[in-house]
Design a protein around this motif. Sequence first.
Motif, PDB file in Angstrom:
ATOM      1  N   GLN A 182     -21.921  22.674  -6.273  1.00 23.71           N
ATOM      2  CA  GLN A 182     -21.956  21.225  -5.974  1.00 23.71           C
ATOM      3  C   GLN A 182     -21.382  20.844  -4.624  1.00 23.71           C
ATOM      4  O   GLN A 182     -20.898  19.724  -4.464  1.00 23.71           O
ATOM      5  CB  GLN A 182     -21.185  20.427  -7.050  1.00 23.71           C
ATOM      6  N   ASP A 190     -18.131  16.580  -5.989  1.00 25.76           N
ATOM      7  CA  ASP A 190     -17.949  17.933  -6.508  1.00 25.76           C
ATOM      8  C   ASP A 190     -16.938  17.948  -7.641  1.00 25.76           C
ATOM      9  O   ASP A 190     -16.869  18.907  -8.391  1.00 25.76           O
ATOM     10  CB  ASP A 190     -17.457  18.863  -5.396  1.00 25.76           C
ATOM     11  N   GLY A 205     -22.994  13.298   0.246  1.00 26.07           N
ATOM     12  CA  GLY A 205     -22.562  13.554  -1.122  1.00 26.07           C
ATOM     13  C   GLY A 205     -23.444  14.607  -1.738  1.00 26.07           C
ATOM     14  O   GLY A 205     -24.379  15.089  -1.103  1.00 26.07           O
ATOM     15  N   ALA A 206     -23.138  14.989  -2.957  1.00 25.50           N
ATOM     16  CA  ALA A 206     -23.963  15.986  -3.634  1.00 25.50           C
ATOM     17  C   ALA A 206     -23.783  15.890  -5.128  1.00 25.50           C
ATOM     18  O   ALA A 206     -22.697  15.594  -5.608  1.00 25.50           O
ATOM     19  CB  ALA A 206     -23.558  17.377  -3.171  1.00 25.50           C
ATOM     20  N   GLY A 207     -24.870  16.125  -5.855  1.00 28.56           N
ATOM     21  CA  GLY A 207     -24.751  16.243  -7.300  1.00 28.56           C
ATOM     22  C   GLY A 207     -24.867  14.944  -8.071  1.00 28.56           C
ATOM     23  O   GLY A 207     -24.576  14.911  -9.248  1.00 28.56           O
ATOM     24  N   ARG A 238     -21.264  21.382   2.791  1.00 29.79           N
ATOM     25  CA  ARG A 238     -19.806  21.230   2.889  1.00 29.79           C
ATOM     26  C   ARG A 238     -19.115  22.569   3.048  1.00 29.79           C
ATOM     27  O   ARG A 238     -19.631  23.589   2.626  1.00 29.79           O
ATOM     28  CB  ARG A 238     -19.258  20.627   1.585  1.00 29.79           C
ATOM     29  N   PHE A 270      -7.675  19.617 -10.556  1.00 29.03           N
ATOM     30  CA  PHE A 270      -8.046  19.257  -9.182  1.00 29.03           C
ATOM     31  C   PHE A 270      -6.940  19.624  -8.201  1.00 29.03           C
ATOM     32  O   PHE A 270      -7.204  20.187  -7.137  1.00 29.03           O
ATOM     33  CB  PHE A 270      -8.336  17.751  -9.098  1.00 29.03           C
ATOM     34  N   PHE A 271      -5.720  19.317  -8.579  1.00 26.69           N
ATOM     35  CA  PHE A 271      -4.607  19.589  -7.654  1.00 26.69           C
ATOM     36  C   PHE A 271      -4.138  21.045  -7.703  1.00 26.69           C
ATOM     37  O   PHE A 271      -3.196  21.411  -7.019  1.00 26.69           O
ATOM     38  CB  PHE A 271      -3.467  18.589  -7.876  1.00 26.69           C
ATOM     39  N   ARG A 272      -4.813  21.858  -8.516  1.00 26.84           N
ATOM     40  CA  ARG A 272      -4.594  23.308  -8.452  1.00 26.84           C
ATOM     41  C   ARG A 272      -5.746  23.986  -7.706  1.00 26.84           C
ATOM     42  O   ARG A 272      -5.817  25.196  -7.641  1.00 26.84           O
ATOM     43  CB  ARG A 272      -4.551  23.891  -9.865  1.00 26.84           C
ATOM     44  N   GLY A 273      -6.676  23.189  -7.238  1.00 21.96           N
ATOM     45  CA  GLY A 273      -7.813  23.736  -6.495  1.00 21.96           C
ATOM     46  C   GLY A 273      -8.883  24.321  -7.391  1.00 21.96           C
ATOM     47  O   GLY A 273      -9.765  25.046  -6.920  1.00 21.96           O
ATOM     48  N   GLU A 274      -8.838  24.024  -8.684  1.00 19.85           N
ATOM     49  CA  GLU A 274      -9.830  24.603  -9.607  1.00 19.85           C
ATOM     50  C   GLU A 274     -11.148  23.841  -9.522  1.00 19.85           C
ATOM     51  O   GLU A 274     -11.151  22.621  -9.332  1.00 19.85           O
ATOM     52  CB  GLU A 274      -9.305  24.521 -11.047  1.00 19.85           C
ATOM     53  N   PRO A 275     -12.260  24.559  -9.678  1.00 21.98           N
ATOM     54  CA  PRO A 275     -13.538  23.843  -9.666  1.00 21.98           C
ATOM     55  C   PRO A 275     -13.723  23.034 -10.946  1.00 21.98           C
ATOM     56  O   PRO A 275     -13.116  23.344 -11.971  1.00 21.98           O
ATOM     57  CB  PRO A 275     -14.579  24.961  -9.573  1.00 21.98           C
ATOM     58  N   ARG A 301     -12.221  13.117  -7.451  1.00 20.58           N
ATOM     59  CA  ARG A 301     -12.485  12.531  -6.136  1.00 20.58           C
ATOM     60  C   ARG A 301     -13.085  11.126  -6.273  1.00 20.58           C
ATOM     61  O   ARG A 301     -12.846  10.265  -5.441  1.00 20.58           O
ATOM     62  CB  ARG A 301     -13.425  13.425  -5.333  1.00 20.58           C
ATOM     63  N   TYR A 361      -9.388  20.831  -0.396  1.00 20.09           N
ATOM     64  CA  TYR A 361      -8.964  21.106  -1.761  1.00 20.09           C
ATOM     65  C   TYR A 361      -7.455  21.264  -1.740  1.00 20.09           C
ATOM     66  O   TYR A 361      -6.847  21.394  -0.681  1.00 20.09           O
ATOM     67  CB  TYR A 361      -9.692  22.318  -2.363  1.00 20.09           C
ATOM     68  N   TYR A 362      -6.887  21.228  -2.902  1.00 20.79           N
ATOM     69  CA  TYR A 362      -5.427  21.213  -3.010  1.00 20.79           C
ATOM     70  C   TYR A 362      -5.006  22.336  -3.947  1.00 20.79           C
ATOM     71  O   TYR A 362      -5.831  22.874  -4.680  1.00 20.79           O
ATOM     72  CB  TYR A 362      -4.954  19.856  -3.530  1.00 20.79           C
ATOM     73  N   GLY A 363      -3.757  22.683  -3.925  1.00 20.48           N
ATOM     74  CA  GLY A 363      -3.285  23.732  -4.815  1.00 20.48           C
ATOM     75  C   GLY A 363      -2.595  24.833  -4.037  1.00 20.48           C
ATOM     76  O   GLY A 363      -2.406  24.730  -2.834  1.00 20.48           O
ATOM     77  N   PRO A 364      -2.240  25.912  -4.745  1.00 18.19           N
ATOM     78  CA  PRO A 364      -1.430  26.945  -4.101  1.00 18.19           C
ATOM     79  C   PRO A 364      -2.203  27.831  -3.126  1.00 18.19           C
ATOM     80  O   PRO A 364      -1.681  28.232  -2.104  1.00 18.19           O
ATOM     81  CB  PRO A 364      -0.908  27.768  -5.279  1.00 18.19           C
ATOM     82  N   ARG A 423     -18.874  28.096  -4.306  1.00 15.39           N
ATOM     83  CA  ARG A 423     -18.510  27.057  -5.282  1.00 15.39           C
ATOM     84  C   ARG A 423     -19.726  26.153  -5.495  1.00 15.39           C
ATOM     85  O   ARG A 423     -20.523  25.976  -4.563  1.00 15.39           O
ATOM     86  CB  ARG A 423     -17.323  26.242  -4.782  1.00 15.39           C
TER      87      ARG A 423
END
Lengths: 450, 267
Positions: free
Chosen positions: B231, A296, A59-61, B235, A440-445, A300, B184-187, B229
């Motif tokens: 954190q 992250d 894990g991290a953070g 990984r 999250f489901f758009r892959g954004e941090p 999650r 990760y997920y997304g387009p 990215r």
Amino acid sequence: MDLLSLNALLNRYVWGPEMMLVFLAVGLYLTVRTGFVQFSKIGIIFRETLGAIRERALGAGGEITPFQATMVALGATMGQGNLIGVTAAILIGGPGAIFWMWIAGILGMATKFAEATLAVHFRQRYADGSVSGGPMFYLSRGLPKGLRWLGGLYALLAALAAFGIGNLTQSSAMAGSLEAAFGVPVGLTGLFVALVAAFILAGGVRRIAAFAQTLVPLMLLGFLAAGAYALAMHGAALAGAFAAIFQHAFGAQAAAGGAAGYALQQTLKAGVGRGIFSNEAGLGSAAIAHAQAQVDHPVRQGFWGVIEVFLDTLVVNTVMALIVLASGVWQEATSAPQAFVAAWDFPGGSSVAAIVLALFVFTTLVSWGFYGEEAAGFLLGDGIRWPYRITYIVFAFVGALGGFELLTALADTLNGLMAIPNLLGLVLLGGVVAGLVRGFFRGEPWRPPR
Amino acid sequence: MLTGNLSDLPLLELLQTLASGSGGTLRIQAPGVEGTVGFAGRRVVYAEALGLSGMDALVLLTGLRQGRFAYAGEPPAEQNLEAPLEAVLTDLAGVADEWKKLTHLPEDWSRTLRQAASRRELELSLDELGVFADAEGKTVAEVLAVPGEVLARARVLDRLLKNQALATLPSVGVGPITLVALPYYGPQSQVAYVDYALYQRWAEKIGGPFKLKVRSPRGLEASFRVEPREQIPERIMLHDRELRKLRAGRGTKLKVMPEVEDGPIKP
């Protein structure tokens, strides 16, 4: 009105059917706001959690791994409620109560998902890398200014309630169980519990996590193995037990033997109550553990929240219910503790029941010690941690001796009251949860709030 | 102190020049290779390069077509060879002729070897197959530095490069590392994310744009554009779809190697 009457009145409300409806409504609301996460993303949730169990040490953070955080939370949620509580639900509401327990549990998954997600999102990070979080943080950091005091209220309730739900009740149950099964003097059990709990709590969250990540999975697997054996003894009755859950779900059907039948309202109340309270979704307590996870992205950890409810309510409670139903004791027993012990009706079964109960309540006691300490730390700063720990350990010892009914009753009410600020916060922060899920489901941090 | 470059004065000629001296140590620094040769009077008493010693080391160093050298008058502290300089020069003259024939070997032995991307069928002899299987991800120097087999492996490697079974890429100075997969997920799907600190380390070392080659435990490979990215130490974040193509998932340990397109190497 004296204190006892006031407490009894409050207790009826906070654990009553009106409050249950609130729990369900919030679960339903969060289910919708998260895009039905517990259904639409179920494959991802399993792949990200149990499917990735091989990386439980990574894990991290945060302070501890996501798996450890979940085991701490699960250690708290799995307690008497999963064993005697489920047995009681069947005695009161009949087999159909289990169906409603499942429904409530499934809605509770969205609630716990939101709690764990918000706990990570709004957690406080300190200069030494440690973190603190939970409802007191997401309420005080996430809500509009006028409502931030709810965080303090939550922390006060949690810090006090921990002495009841997490401590006196558990210590007393463990001592009673071991005395009945093995003749262990309650004082000895109290001393043992206090010493071991002191050792674990003194090590802070990392030692608590190390303890939980070892004992909770073993306890779970041990329970499931013993449960499988008990069910195998009643293999022929298993199909009937399952069928009874569905047949009785809508009430008013006569059960064979002692119990004549159950009204739908009774079935609903008993089942929904178990589905809500056994996994603590809505009380917010588990969020204190989830906040510690090294992840992250908060979503999650939200996935682990869903799995926590899945394991607690859909796995452990269901196995316990099937044992009670398949053994047939629910038709004859007059009290839940009696039925719980009688259900394990194989050679050595009562010893197994006592050990299972002792382990379940001990992990609850340890995890709640951490919850209470975090809540007290939020209110009074880090200086309170050791005094709180010492007081908690003293309570663990004296709790085993019994005779604290008034304190336990008060703490039980405080525990129920914890849900009010938490559920209100979850509704007001529903948009934040929805935004985090979308991102999250758009892959954004993840961008933590400042 | 005598200094220079092997591109101007190859090792054989250098040794002939040094033959008149009373003794000393020659240090060679070439891309991917560092070596030392020690003299005592007109005898060669020490040779070492990339873990090879004695004549093996001298054979390897003879193949270098570029690299800085420096000769100083102090004799070596250790001894792993005892040969008259004339005998060594005679032996290495034949070796140097052999090296000259290997025109497909790159001058820069720090370049990384890659199995060629084409899926055409290859007919390889047993010794070619051995080197082919061993070469992936290693530098030319690492593949050559096997005791007793330096020249033989150099011939095989030259053939493999000639028939394009292998290719070389400029070294990024970073070996493969193991990172744990996180989906990760997304387009967007052709991007791999690594932790900021690791990304910066690589970027500083490579000095230009690079991509990542990822290999799963099942041997499946794919290349990705890489971005940093926060954190995610230890990984690598890959799109869920790409992870599945690699028959991997969250928690799978992936071999990850930065690679640059063929071009000038950062000095």
